[in-house]
Design an enzyme around this catalytic site. Sequence first.
Site, mmCIF file in Angstrom:
data_model
loop_
_atom_site.group_PDB
_atom_site.id
_atom_site.type_symbol
_atom_site.label_atom_id
_atom_site.label_comp_id
_atom_site.label_asym_id
_atom_site.label_seq_id
_atom_site.Cartn_x
_atom_site.Cartn_y
_atom_site.Cartn_z
ATOM 1 N N CYS A 190 0.817 -1.240 0.183
ATOM 2 C CA CYS A 190 0.313 -0.273 -0.106
ATOM 3 C C CYS A 190 0.415 1.188 0.055
ATOM 4 O O CYS A 190 0.619 2.426 -0.721
ATOM 5 C CB CYS A 190 -0.923 -0.216 1.324
ATOM 6 S SG CYS A 190 -1.665 -1.872 1.273
ATOM 7 N N ASP A 202 -2.680 -2.791 7.546
ATOM 8 C CA ASP A 202 -3.531 -3.978 8.310
ATOM 9 C C ASP A 202 -3.892 -5.639 8.186
ATOM 10 O O ASP A 202 -4.119 -6.517 9.134
ATOM 11 C CB ASP A 202 -5.295 -3.096 7.729
ATOM 12 C CG ASP A 202 -5.311 -1.967 8.795
ATOM 13 O OD1 ASP A 202 -4.187 -1.804 9.324
ATOM 14 O OD2 ASP A 202 -6.621 -1.650 8.833
ATOM 15 N N CYS A 228 -1.791 2.932 2.829
ATOM 16 C CA CYS A 228 -2.952 2.396 4.009
ATOM 17 C C CYS A 228 -3.898 3.134 4.814
ATOM 18 O O CYS A 228 -4.184 4.048 4.352
ATOM 19 C CB CYS A 228 -1.561 1.669 4.798
ATOM 20 S SG CYS A 228 -2.744 -0.142 5.225
ATOM 21 N N SER A 241 -13.247 -4.745 8.184
ATOM 22 C CA SER A 241 -12.377 -4.714 7.322
ATOM 23 C C SER A 241 -13.212 -3.935 6.497
ATOM 24 O O SER A 241 -14.612 -4.118 6.414
ATOM 25 C CB SER A 241 -11.328 -5.407 7.024
ATOM 26 O OG SER A 241 -11.040 -5.557 5.279
#
Length: 549
Positions: free
Chosen positions: A46, A78, A119, A466
């Site tokens: 990311c 994550d 991210c 998420s």
Amino acid sequence: MQSDAIKKGIARAPARAMLKATGLTDADLAKPLVAIANTWSDVTPCNSHLRGIADKVREGIRAAGGTPIECNTIVISDGISMGTEGMKGSLVSREVIADSIELFVRSHSFDAAVAICGCDKTIPGTVMALARLNLPSLSLYGGSIMPGHYHGHDVTIQDVFEAPGAFATGKMSEKDVCDLENVACPGAGACGGQFTANTMATAITFLGISPMGANEIPAIHPAKAQSAIDCGKLVMQLFAKDIRPKQIITQASLRNAIASVAATGGSTNAVLHLLAIARDAGVPFTIDEFDKVSSKTPVLADLKPGGRFTAPDMFAAGGMRLLGKRLQEAGLLTDGITASCKNLFEEIRDARETPNQEVIRPLSNPIKKDGGLAILRGSLAPDGCVVKLSGHERVFHSGPARVFDSEESCFEAVQQRKIKPGDVVVIRYEGPKGGPGMREMLAVTAALVGQGLGDSIALITDGRFSGATHGLMVGHVAPEAAHGGPIAFVRDGDKITLDVRARRLDVEANLDERRAQWKAPAPRYTSGVMAKYAKLVSSASEGAITSAA
């Protein structure tokens, strides 16, 4: 210039000497000093390419008459930390990112700033910092990863998270899982579905703090470099015109951001992050605004995790301008100034739709007529909770509670196939204070979906989900268990009813009697950043912000 405080006059000779030691000249110091706040790291795709993007932003700033000076801050991945104790640091990192950028820029008296994010938590973290500083500034997203290819179809990290559940039920072999993980993430860029990163990249574009057309360009697309150069030039225009974040971030622009999240079936994490951004911008805003906007916003984008396509597909179809045009035609946007130095409606006026694209539906044929997100209340969530409704989920479930006091204990039960159709899985003590850090439950939810239980169970938690989560999953239950919220008193077998149309989440039990017997658990951390965070963090219904008040 604000930077005169560190660079002008005889008394500032020591500061100039140190700045010149980095390679700056008197000519450089005569210009506005522009911070480039980067979130580069090689721990995650990311953000692994953001160093190159920063170089292009630097090029644009210099071309437009500014002097760029870069700093870096942290990122917590994550996707890597998910399902571990390390995931507790994810939401905490949002505050650390915002605090560190604020400290760097404020302490060196910069005149303007560009923040580069990738991210999930780096996106709201950068915008929170810019709102606090209120200097001419913008946030630039590094862009989405391209989809991987497996057995003839596109895949994302979502598929890999669901693979352990499929393996547990014999649907995939160990080799299948290995083959999938080898191709799911083909290079740089943030997770490709409308998960939290792409959701927030969309949201901050419609918020106006990112220039329209910049964030949607995929990470490895040839146009990304020029977009970064343009952002460097843009920040100098913002400086010249004295356009600041608090002029851009308003109640109206926050509602625009919510509409973009709802219309794309975006992540429930947007609720937390937009509330936090509003607070740092000094804009009064409550969780109920999300339901007001979402309830009248159609789901138009057919994006993963519930749909078929990825963020690069949306870019190719016509991108955020096309989405904006649809929302404008529906009367769901309010015009206002943006970081492009143009008004939002001016930016979306020249939207172009790729012929025969199927990603962004017309208003006459939405995936769902209303409600990409819903805020529920009831005996289990008097201060509210969040459910994502991208158009593919059930809206009612009633069943017996299966209660777990941590994500790990629930995941173990899932892997042992102890969760049955009809159950309501309850994961508590994972809220902002109780976790601490409000972990995402993707490992659990993905495993449930992988086992084929996604359509027959519900899951509620005071933690988060998420953006890759799908199914009937309710998060951000407030008050959380660690604060003595009702979720702390639920027991196995209690009947829980989730009714989205009625906006209710209720349990059949004598909670008052159980409340009298409850004792708050001991803190999981007693020192360090996690302990400080647990003491300072607010409720999820307020954005899980930290405050000394």
